[in-house]
Design an enzyme around this catalytic site. Structure first.
Site, short mmCIF file in Angstrom:
data_model
loop_
_atom_site.label_atom_id
_atom_site.label_comp_id
_atom_site.label_asym_id
_atom_site.label_seq_id
_atom_site.Cartn_x
_atom_site.Cartn_y
_atom_site.Cartn_z
N ASP A 118 -5.73 -6.77 -2.06
CA ASP A 118 -5.19 -6.99 -0.61
C ASP A 118 -6.13 -6.02 -0.37
O ASP A 118 -7.12 -5.26 -0.61
CB ASP A 118 -3.94 -6.15 -0.74
CG ASP A 118 -3.77 -4.64 -1.11
OD1 ASP A 118 -4.65 -4.16 -1.68
OD2 ASP A 118 -3.78 -3.95 -0.32
N GLU A 182 -2.29 -1.59 -2.01
CA GLU A 182 -2.98 -0.45 -1.88
C GLU A 182 -3.37 0.01 -0.56
O GLU A 182 -3.19 0.77 -0.32
CB GLU A 182 -4.42 -0.76 -2.66
CG GLU A 182 -5.08 0.36 -3.24
CD GLU A 182 -6.25 0.77 -1.63
OE1 GLU A 182 -5.93 2.64 -1.72
OE2 GLU A 182 -5.89 0.41 -0.72
#
Length: 481
Positions: A118, A182
């Site tokens: 991400d 994350e």
């Protein structure tokens, strides 16, 4: 006569201090510079392709488009056919990836290589090129995620694909663990991956994630650049301070307002910080770097037993070094009245607090109550400082040797990571958790992370891939026992 004796004693004492510093010499190291064949240009093209898939994450997970992660998974499958034809792959319900490369010796604990897929949102108006265009120009790959952290994701996969092509078979099993959230703290990514592996009885020998980086050594008085391996990370607390006041028309303000109360709290916490201390990671970082320092840096750090208090005072005055040795308070959000002519009945400030190893949420709250007693404190989010991975272990020495071999021009040292990574979720299955970004260009381009024009140099990408190949060969190869 007495004065002469005192002067002689002082001179001898100062001479001893200089001798102590002079005796701090760099250790004799046997480094084996690696010679890995890497097609960095081709790898840059594959990184650009990954960047073009906007896997943007958000703290409000209802806003995340998880179909983008499906696109990235399909892209990786096409780009790395040997990885996907040899390793087992699992996709979690939140689009994380778990790869398992079976080793030949099941008695050895497996290793873990981490990355996250991400990226943070963008403000396209600030970019020179569209942020998800994956432009390759002037020796760089541009785009959101180039450094944080699709570059590392691609470097890991490139290294494994290359080793498979060469017929490499690991003795130690390897897990590739790629999270999908994350940036919003990994609560549904890395945390659930680690819990799943724990439920299967998996324990890892060591794991390597992002975190430590290659930096300009001059900031530490070292003439060479330094490679910092993170051995712990600070805790996080988001804390809202609220002050109450009398609301009403702004034309007749009371002597004390809610907004003023919050302003005083912010000022008090910025003026009265928590004390600095040389935690285990910082202590070992300075201990490792001291022999490589010059001038006053070396003199004072070599005699830390005498100048420790002075050093902490100086380091705490510099934001970058203060973050290494103490808990920091950053006011990030302010709120009050919703109109310019209305007094706020309640005003608040949110602090992002990074908690130093060895301190707790209760230590922080006690400090806040003392510095800002007239406010209400509400903890929005808290994650404690991570455990500290020791440096006197074969696991740390193996990773440090691999870094030194891949980057022989650098000084390698442990480091307390001041930000947060997915790796903090893996201590339930691993005692030796390390953090290192193997990209030389990060030293100059750190300011582009989470900002406009994020980029990674192609040469750095190539050396990063070579590092991962070397790390796998030396820590998981046939020669391991």
């Amino acid at each position: 006569m007495t004065g002469i004796i005192i002067l002689i004693a002082v001179a001898v004492f100062v001479l001893i201090l200089f001798l102590i510093a002079a005796l701090k010499k760099p250790p004799q190291e046997r480094r084996t510079p690696i010679k890995e064949e890497v097609d960095a240009q081709a790898a840059a093209g594959r990184l650009a392709g990954a960047i073009r898939i906007p896997t943007v994450s958000d703290f409000d997970r209802s806003k995340m488009d998880y179909s983008r992660f499906d696109e990235l998974h399909a892209y990786l499958k096409r780009a790395y056919p040997l990885v996907h034809g040899t390793l087992t792959r699992e996709v979690t319900d939140r689009k994380c990836l778990i790869y398992h490369w079976q080793g030949t010796d099941e008695a050895l604990l497996p290793a873990g290589l981490l990355a996250h897929m991400d990226v943070v949102p963008v403000n396209e108006a600030e970019w020179d090129d569209p942020p998800f265009s994956g432009v390759i120009r002037d020796g760089y790959v541009y785009g959101r995620g180039a450094l944080d952290m699709k570059g590392q994701l691609i470097a890991v996969l490139e290294s494994v694909e290359a080793l498979l092509k060469e017929g490499f078979a690991p003795k130690r099993s390897i897990y590739l663990l790629f999270g999908s959230d994350e940036e919003p703290m990994g609560e549904f990514g890395a945390k659930l991956i680690s819990e799943e592996l724990q439920g299967r009885g998996v324990r890892l020998s060591f794991l390597l994630d992002e975190g430590g980086a290659i930096q300009d050594g001059r900031m530490m008085g070292v003439k060479r650049d330094i490679a910092l391996i993170g051995i712990c990370e600070k805790g996080i607390m988001n804390l809202r301070l609220t002050a109450k006041g009398k609301g009403g028309h702004a034309s007749m303000p009371p002597r004390v307002t809610a907004a003023g109360g919050v302003a005083r709290a912010v000022t008090a916490l910025e003026a009265h910080q928590m004390k600095g201390s040389f935690n285990y990671a910082a202590e070992n970082m300075f201990k490792t770097l001291t022999p490589h320092m010059g001038g006053a840096f070396k003199f004072f750090f070599a005699n830390q037993w005498l100048f420790g208090g002075l050093l902490k005072s100086i380091l705490c005055k510099i934001p970058a070094s203060a973050a290494l040795i103490r808990t920091t308070f950053a006011p990030t959000q302010l709120s009050g009245s919703n109109a310019p002519n209305v007094l706020a009945g309640s005003a608040s400030a949110v602090f992002n607090i990074r908690i130093a190893p060895g301190e707790t949420d209760q230590d922080v709250l006690a400090h806040v109550r003392k510095a800002a007693p007239d406010t209400q404190q509400d903890v929005i989010y808290y994650y404690p400082p991570s455990p500290v991975s020791r440096v006197d272990t074969e696991e740390y020495r193996s990773v440090a040797r691999a870094v030194a071999d891949a980057f022989p021009e650098l000084v390698v040292a442990p480091y307390p990571v001041v930000a947060a990574t997915d790796s903090r979720h893996y201590y339930n299955i691993c005692d030796h958790v390390f953090r290192f970004v193997p990209f030389l260009s990060l030293k100059d381009d750190l300011g582009t992370v989470h900002a406009a024009n994020e980029r990674l140099s192609i040469e750095s990408l190539g050396r990063g891939i070579a590092f991962y190949k070397h790390l796998v060969c030396t820590t998981c190869g046939p020669g391991q026992s």
